[in-house]
Design a protein around this motif. Structure first.
Motif, PDB file in Angstrom:
ATOM      1  N   ASN A   1      37.287  42.730  34.884  1.00 50.16           N
ATOM      2  CA  ASN A   1      37.513  43.667  35.987  1.00 50.16           C
ATOM      3  C   ASN A   1      38.545  44.735  35.658  1.00 50.16           C
ATOM      4  O   ASN A   1      38.635  45.730  36.389  1.00 50.16           O
ATOM      5  CB  ASN A   1      37.973  42.888  37.229  1.00 50.16           C
ATOM      6  CG  ASN A   1      36.906  41.965  37.771  1.00 50.16           C
ATOM      7  OD1 ASN A   1      36.014  42.380  38.506  1.00 50.16           O
ATOM      8  ND2 ASN A   1      36.991  40.689  37.408  1.00 50.16           N
TER       9      ASN A   1
ATOM     10  N   LEU B   1      42.090  40.163  51.148  1.00 50.64           N
ATOM     11  CA  LEU B   1      40.638  40.351  51.244  1.00 50.64           C
ATOM     12  C   LEU B   1      40.292  40.454  52.724  1.00 50.64           C
ATOM     13  O   LEU B   1      40.219  39.450  53.428  1.00 50.64           O
ATOM     14  CB  LEU B   1      39.891  39.179  50.598  1.00 50.64           C
ATOM     15  CG  LEU B   1      40.051  39.037  49.080  1.00 50.64           C
ATOM     16  CD1 LEU B   1      39.298  37.820  48.594  1.00 50.64           C
ATOM     17  CD2 LEU B   1      39.574  40.272  48.358  1.00 50.64           C
TER      18      LEU B   1
ATOM     19  N   VAL C   1      37.314  44.395  44.360  1.00 52.27           N
ATOM     20  CA  VAL C   1      36.997  43.254  45.223  1.00 52.27           C
ATOM     21  C   VAL C   1      35.505  43.143  45.530  1.00 52.27           C
ATOM     22  O   VAL C   1      34.948  42.028  45.495  1.00 52.27           O
ATOM     23  CB  VAL C   1      37.826  43.328  46.525  1.00 52.27           C
ATOM     24  CG1 VAL C   1      37.330  42.297  47.539  1.00 52.27           C
ATOM     25  CG2 VAL C   1      39.300  43.097  46.228  1.00 52.27           C
TER      26      VAL C   1
ATOM     27  N   LEU D   1      33.699  41.072  42.879  1.00 52.75           N
ATOM     28  CA  LEU D   1      34.069  39.684  42.609  1.00 52.75           C
ATOM     29  C   LEU D   1      32.997  38.745  43.153  1.00 52.75           C
ATOM     30  O   LEU D   1      32.414  38.987  44.214  1.00 52.75           O
ATOM     31  CB  LEU D   1      35.422  39.356  43.244  1.00 52.75           C
ATOM     32  CG  LEU D   1      36.625  40.143  42.712  1.00 52.75           C
ATOM     33  CD1 LEU D   1      37.889  39.763  43.475  1.00 52.75           C
ATOM     34  CD2 LEU D   1      36.811  39.911  41.233  1.00 52.75           C
ATOM     35  N   LYS D   2      32.763  37.663  42.449  1.00 50.14           N
ATOM     36  CA  LYS D   2      31.739  36.699  42.809  1.00 50.14           C
ATOM     37  C   LYS D   2      32.388  35.356  43.104  1.00 50.14           C
ATOM     38  O   LYS D   2      33.505  35.075  42.692  1.00 50.14           O
ATOM     39  CB  LYS D   2      30.712  36.557  41.690  1.00 50.14           C
ATOM     40  CG  LYS D   2      29.971  37.852  41.360  1.00 50.14           C
ATOM     41  CD  LYS D   2      28.976  37.638  40.233  1.00 50.14           C
ATOM     42  CE  LYS D   2      28.253  38.942  39.889  1.00 50.14           C
ATOM     43  NZ  LYS D   2      27.277  38.745  38.782  1.00 50.14           N
TER      44      LYS D   2
ATOM     45  N   GLN E   1      37.804  31.400  45.639  1.00 49.71           N
ATOM     46  CA  GLN E   1      37.768  31.826  44.248  1.00 49.71           C
ATOM     47  C   GLN E   1      37.987  33.322  44.136  1.00 49.71           C
ATOM     48  O   GLN E   1      38.672  33.798  43.218  1.00 49.71           O
ATOM     49  CB  GLN E   1      36.418  31.433  43.623  1.00 49.71           C
ATOM     50  CG  GLN E   1      36.317  31.735  42.136  1.00 49.71           C
ATOM     51  CD  GLN E   1      37.349  30.966  41.330  1.00 49.71           C
ATOM     52  OE1 GLN E   1      37.670  29.827  41.663  1.00 49.71           O
ATOM     53  NE2 GLN E   1      37.889  31.578  40.285  1.00 49.71           N
ATOM     54  N   ARG E   2      37.440  34.091  45.070  1.00 54.40           N
ATOM     55  CA  ARG E   2      37.640  35.540  45.031  1.00 54.40           C
ATOM     56  C   ARG E   2      39.098  35.899  45.331  1.00 54.40           C
ATOM     57  O   ARG E   2      39.653  36.833  44.744  1.00 54.40           O
ATOM     58  CB  ARG E   2      36.718  36.224  46.032  1.00 54.40           C
ATOM     59  CG  ARG E   2      35.252  36.249  45.555  1.00 54.40           C
ATOM     60  CD  ARG E   2      34.377  37.043  46.492  1.00 54.40           C
ATOM     61  NE  ARG E   2      34.123  36.318  47.731  1.00 54.40           N
ATOM     62  CZ  ARG E   2      34.304  36.832  48.946  1.00 54.40           C
ATOM     63  NH1 ARG E   2      34.761  38.060  49.082  1.00 54.40           N
ATOM     64  NH2 ARG E   2      34.044  36.122  50.017  1.00 54.40           N
ATOM     65  N   GLN E   3      39.714  35.175  46.235  1.00 46.44           N
ATOM     66  CA  GLN E   3      41.134  35.414  46.505  1.00 46.44           C
ATOM     67  C   GLN E   3      41.979  35.097  45.280  1.00 46.44           C
ATOM     68  O   GLN E   3      42.898  35.855  44.940  1.00 46.44           O
ATOM     69  CB  GLN E   3      41.581  34.564  47.700  1.00 46.44           C
ATOM     70  CG  GLN E   3      41.068  35.045  49.030  1.00 46.44           C
ATOM     71  CD  GLN E   3      41.500  34.152  50.171  1.00 46.44           C
ATOM     72  OE1 GLN E   3      41.702  32.954  49.986  1.00 46.44           O
ATOM     73  NE2 GLN E   3      41.629  34.726  51.351  1.00 46.44           N
TER      74      GLN E   3
ATOM     75  N   ASP F   1      40.998  35.099  42.119  1.00 47.27           N
ATOM     76  CA  ASP F   1      40.737  36.096  41.079  1.00 47.27           C
ATOM     77  C   ASP F   1      41.449  37.408  41.378  1.00 47.27           C
ATOM     78  O   ASP F   1      42.013  38.035  40.477  1.00 47.27           O
ATOM     79  CB  ASP F   1      39.226  36.337  40.954  1.00 47.27           C
ATOM     80  CG  ASP F   1      38.490  35.120  40.417  1.00 47.27           C
ATOM     81  OD1 ASP F   1      39.171  34.222  39.866  1.00 47.27           O
ATOM     82  OD2 ASP F   1      37.254  35.046  40.574  1.00 47.27           O
ATOM     83  N   TRP F   2      41.462  37.805  42.653  1.00 45.35           N
ATOM     84  CA  TRP F   2      42.116  39.062  42.996  1.00 45.35           C
ATOM     85  C   TRP F   2      43.628  38.961  42.803  1.00 45.35           C
ATOM     86  O   TRP F   2      44.278  39.929  42.384  1.00 45.35           O
ATOM     87  CB  TRP F   2      41.797  39.459  44.429  1.00 45.35           C
ATOM     88  CG  TRP F   2      42.587  40.635  44.907  1.00 45.35           C
ATOM     89  CD1 TRP F   2      43.465  40.673  45.945  1.00 45.35           C
ATOM     90  CD2 TRP F   2      42.598  41.952  44.347  1.00 45.35           C
ATOM     91  NE1 TRP F   2      44.019  41.913  46.067  1.00 45.35           N
ATOM     92  CE2 TRP F   2      43.498  42.732  45.093  1.00 45.35           C
ATOM     93  CE3 TRP F   2      41.929  42.542  43.277  1.00 45.35           C
ATOM     94  CZ2 TRP F   2      43.748  44.070  44.818  1.00 45.35           C
ATOM     95  CZ3 TRP F   2      42.182  43.879  42.988  1.00 45.35           C
ATOM     96  CH2 TRP F   2      43.070  44.634  43.756  1.00 45.35           C
TER      97      TRP F   2
END
Length: 852
Positions: free
Chosen positions: A8, A139, A254, A257-258, A263-265, A267-268
């Motif tokens: 990313n 998010l 954002v 993101l997958k 998991q997205r939180q 990763d961010w």
């Protein structure tokens, strides 16, 4: 983790981040170079003309935390890389940075730390709900619930989280609520110290930086206070870049993101931390280069200022008069209609919690000084006096002791002003007032130390109490005066910080277009030292300062919140006070004979005196070293540390009896209790009717061993239909025949032990030998978690038992139905208590091993 960041944050996005950082730093650099010359002019003018500050009554020391550490201990940390919890040893030094080590031994050996946390910009949280509430803002498309965050699941119910809007979050947890409160106070103090702002000792660089930052944000339309103006210059500039860069990157990254929400939180957060570290690295390098350029040019500017100071001042006054004539009517109208009606209400909102906090500081100081006086009265030796004075020396930097003062300021509520006056939050004023409380406490303690140390010359221990009492009265009087002075200054500055941005925001659209024409009135040689934008702000400041001063003065005249009038000056109360030293007195070295502060090298750093004492929960062995003491620690015990074990019992539900079958094959242990059960398996047997002989002795199977005999003083549920009341009637117990037999059985057991010891005194009965009847009595009647075997693991049967005071054996009769035995298989016996207990010929003798 690396794949998420590299995917990313490709080369194109990293180049965009670099370009945005360079653009912000270039624009900020122009403001900084302009304000640097203005700040130098103000500094030189102040030096030439002079200016008097209010003379304080209390002394101030230069380096109060020299050779000191704030706190250290062990807890569990969640590692993002492995997604597991690991034990860590945390060390908080005099710079309030949190260093993480593998273990306490690694810290003591001087090994490199696993990482260092600078708490600037962080918030210390103690609940997952509060953390997830802040995390949901990252998010905004969906919201997470407290129960839907598996990667944040703590192994224990006492979490500690350090949250940052851009940088990596840090997750910790501890075993007890008491540990959580102490660590939370320490973390809050680290955040408070790191957010304290830039050093005021830099008379040119610091004002130049703050004014340049303010003008930069005003040019972008941001007036008022800013929560992220915390940390050093590089951190503040990184926050400035991230203020606009972060939302843009979130909109770009954002949506791509997958995975699930959690998991997205996660990763961010990792992506945001990588961006922040890249920006911080660039702002640090570029600010250092910018500051170096200005420092190189400073000698030339300083020379020009000192040569033409009179002409520069005259030119500035001329331009100020012209600008004042233009904007003053508009300013006065704004003050009358929209400022004056709110000054008193804002001042009252500030005075109430602030004065309560300073009053709490005085109360704590008074209690601690009285405690020193009492202890000195009981023991008049100089060693004890040095010990007590050494403990009180670091009172101001004890976050747990000062927590009640800080909490008073947390009640500050500026609701209604946040929209009207563009006040983002009251946190700026709260932390500033808390820092002032700490400074005043340290000044009072340091003054008390100096006065006592000066008065002790040539006096014996009989005069210690009178000397301490006399010095205490003098210090409290000085504290009252300085507290009033500091609070009045804080009120004036806070009102200006709230009102001036609001007025500038209202006046700038109409006044700013007319300002450039006044540049023609300034000589080109003086143009670097006289800026029309600064003069305009000075005119606005002067127009409202009079109303603010009058409001504060009126509150002082009315003696509200114990404020003194400006006319009250304590002159020559201690004419020789300023001759006393500014360094911290080594009480332990001078009066206790311990040279605690004279150790050098790395050994001294690892054995620094620690301000906050360790948490030690009796009877609870902690494998992660949370309660181990740092060498050479003489901390100040908290008020809550003197409480009994009953305070700790409310933290966890008490489960007096746990049945752990020995024969069961152990599975995969998931908790500390299960691990202890596997290492030291035990079986608790509750005596039932018919299981004892006529003399009160119990029947044991072959190979069984009695390791603990616990007398239960509360109701224990049994399968028998007979129920025992919680409160035993002493009169009925003394008349019971069965209870008399139990007393005789215990006496016979004690006599048999004495005979066995006399026959073979050299035989090792167990890991801990029995020295006396009293020791056996205490061991057999008290098996609380305070007593555990030498192996370091405690029997799970007693792990959660409510702790009771040790009870000596008296003539009272023990209920045989409430005798509980802990049996362990396969251990050889060492003492035969069966001599006076007749049994069947078919039964073998039962042997009892008694441990200390």
């Amino acid at each position: 983790m690396g794949d998420v960041i590299s995917t990313n944050l490709d080369e194109g996005k990293r180049e965009m981040i670099t370009a945005r950082t360079n653009a912000v730093m270039a624009e900020f650099g122009k403001f900084y170079e302009q304000q640097y010359a203005v700040a130098l002019f103000n500094s030189v003018r102040y030096e030439i003309e002079g200016g008097g500050n209010t003379q304080t009554q209390l002394l101030h020391r230069k380096d109060p935390l020299k050779n000191k550490s704030i706190f250290s201990g062990g807890l569990f940390q969640y590692l993002e890389e492995s997604k597991k919890w690991r034990s860590r040893f945390l060390y908080v030094g005099d710079f309030y940075n949190i260093s993480l080590y593998e273990s306490k031994a690694a810290h003591d050996r001087g090994l490199h730390s696993k990482g260092v946390i600078n708490c600037a910009g962080y918030r210390a949280l103690t609940s997952m709900e509060e953390y997830l509430g802040l995390l949901n803002n990252s998010l905004s498309d969906t919201k997470a619930k407290a129960a839907s965050a598996p990667f944040l699941k703590c192994p224990m119910q006492f979490p500690l989280i350090l949250w940052h809007p851009y940088a990596r979050h840090h997750y910790f947890c501890v075993m007890t609520e008491k540990e959580q409160k102490k660590w939370h106070a320490v973390f809050q103090d680290c955040v408070r110290h790191s957010n304290n702002g830039l050093s005021e000792e830099c008379k040119v660089a610091t004002p130049a930086f703050t004014d340049a930052l303010r003008l930069y944000r005003q040019a972008k339309g941001h007036y008022g206070t800013w929560d992220l103006m915390c940390g050093n210059q590089a951190q503040i500039l990184a926050n400035l870049v991230m203020e606009t860069l972060h939302p843009e990157l979130k909109n770009l990254i954002v949506p791509r993101l997958k995975g699930k929400l959690q998991q997205r939180q996660r990763d961010w957060m990792l992506i945001s931390d990588a961006v922040y570290r890249q920006v911080l690295s660039q702002t640090k390098t570029q600010h250092e280069a910018l500051a170096q350029v200005c420092e190189v040019e400073r000698p030339r500017l300083d020379s020009a200022l000192r040569t033409d100071m009179d002409q520069i001042i005259t030119s500035k006054e001329h331009v100020s008069g012209k600008i004042r004539a233009l904007v003053l009517p508009r300013v006065e109208q704004l003050v009358r209609s929209k400022v004056q009606p709110y000054i008193h209400s804002i001042l009252e909102a500030l005075m109430e919690p602030t004065s309560r906090g300073f009053s709490e500081v005085r109360d704590i100081l008074f209690r601690e000084l009285v405690e020193v006086s009492k202890n000195t009265t009981n023991d008049r030796s100089s060693e004890k006096l040095g010990e007590h004075m050494d403990k009180i020396s670091m009172l101001a930097f004890h976050p747990v002791k000062m927590q009640s003062c800080y909490e008073k300021m947390e009640a500050l509520n500026l609701e209604g002003l946040q929209q009207r006056c563009d006040v983002s939050s009251p946190s700026v004023f709260i932390q500033r007032a808390q820092i002032l409380m700490r400074q005043q406490m340290d000044n009072a303690v340091h003054t008390f130390e100096q006065l006592v140390h000066q008065s002790l010359d040539g006096h014996s221990g009989e005069d210690f109490c009178k000397i301490i009492q006399r010095c205490q009265d003098r210090v409290l009087k000085k504290y009252d005066y300085d507290s009033s002075t500091v609070r009045k200054k804080f009120f004036r500055e806070a009102l200006l910080q709230i009102i001036i941005p609001y007025m500038l925001k209202q006046l700038s659209p109409s006044c700013s277009p007319d300002l450039p024409k006044f540049k023609e009135l300034i000589f080109e040689d003086f143009s670097r030292f006289i800026l029309v934008e600064n003069i305009f702000e000075e005119v606005v400041l002067q127009s409202v300062s009079k109303d603010i001063m009058m409001a504060v003065k009126e509150a002082a005249v009315q003696r509200r919140h114990n404020l003194y009038r400006d006319s009250m000056v304590l002159t020559n109360s201690d004419p020789n006070l300023h001759l006393l030293g500014e360094d911290t007195i080594d009480w332990a070295g001078q009066f206790g004979g311990v040279k605690g502060d004279r150790q050098g090298g790395e050994v001294a750093n690892r054995k620094r005196k620690q301000i906050v004492s360790m948490i030690h929960l009796d009877g609870m062995p902690l494998p992660y070293e949370s309660c181990q003491e740092v060498p050479g620690v003489d901390g100040i015990p908290e008020e809550s540390e003197g409480q009994t074990e009953q305070d700790l019992e409310t933290e966890k539900p008490v489960n007096p009896i746990q049945h752990v079958p020995i024969e069961k094959e152990p599975g995969s242990p998931d908790s500390l209790n299960e691990i202890r059960d596997l290492i030291n398996p035990v079986l608790e047997v509750v005596e039932k009717d018919g299981s004892q002989l006529t003399n009160g002795m119990l029947l044991l199977e072959e190979g069984d061993e009695v390791k603990h005999i616990t007398t239960v003083t509360e109701i224990v549920p049994r399968e028998s239909p007979k129920k025992v009341d919680e409160e035993l009637d002493t009169a009925q117990i003394e008349q019971s025949l069965e209870e008399e037999q139990c007393v005789s059985a215990i006496e016979s057991a004690i006599q048999q032990i004495e005979i066995a010891i006399q026959e073979d005194p050299n035989e090792n009965l167990s890991d801990g030998a029995i020295d006396s009847d009293g020791e056996f009595t205490q061991t057999s009647t008290n098996s609380s978690p305070l007593h555990h075997d030498d192996s370091g693991f405690q029997s799970p049967a007693n792990e959660n038992v409510e702790e009771v005071e040790p009870q000596p054996i008296t003539d009272e009769v023990v209920d045989t139905e409430q005798v509980m035995l802990t049996l362990v298989e396969g251990v050889k016996s060492s003492i035969d208590l069966d001599a006076k207990a007749p049994c069947d010929a078919s039964e073998k003798k039962s042997e009892v091993q008694i441990e200390s």
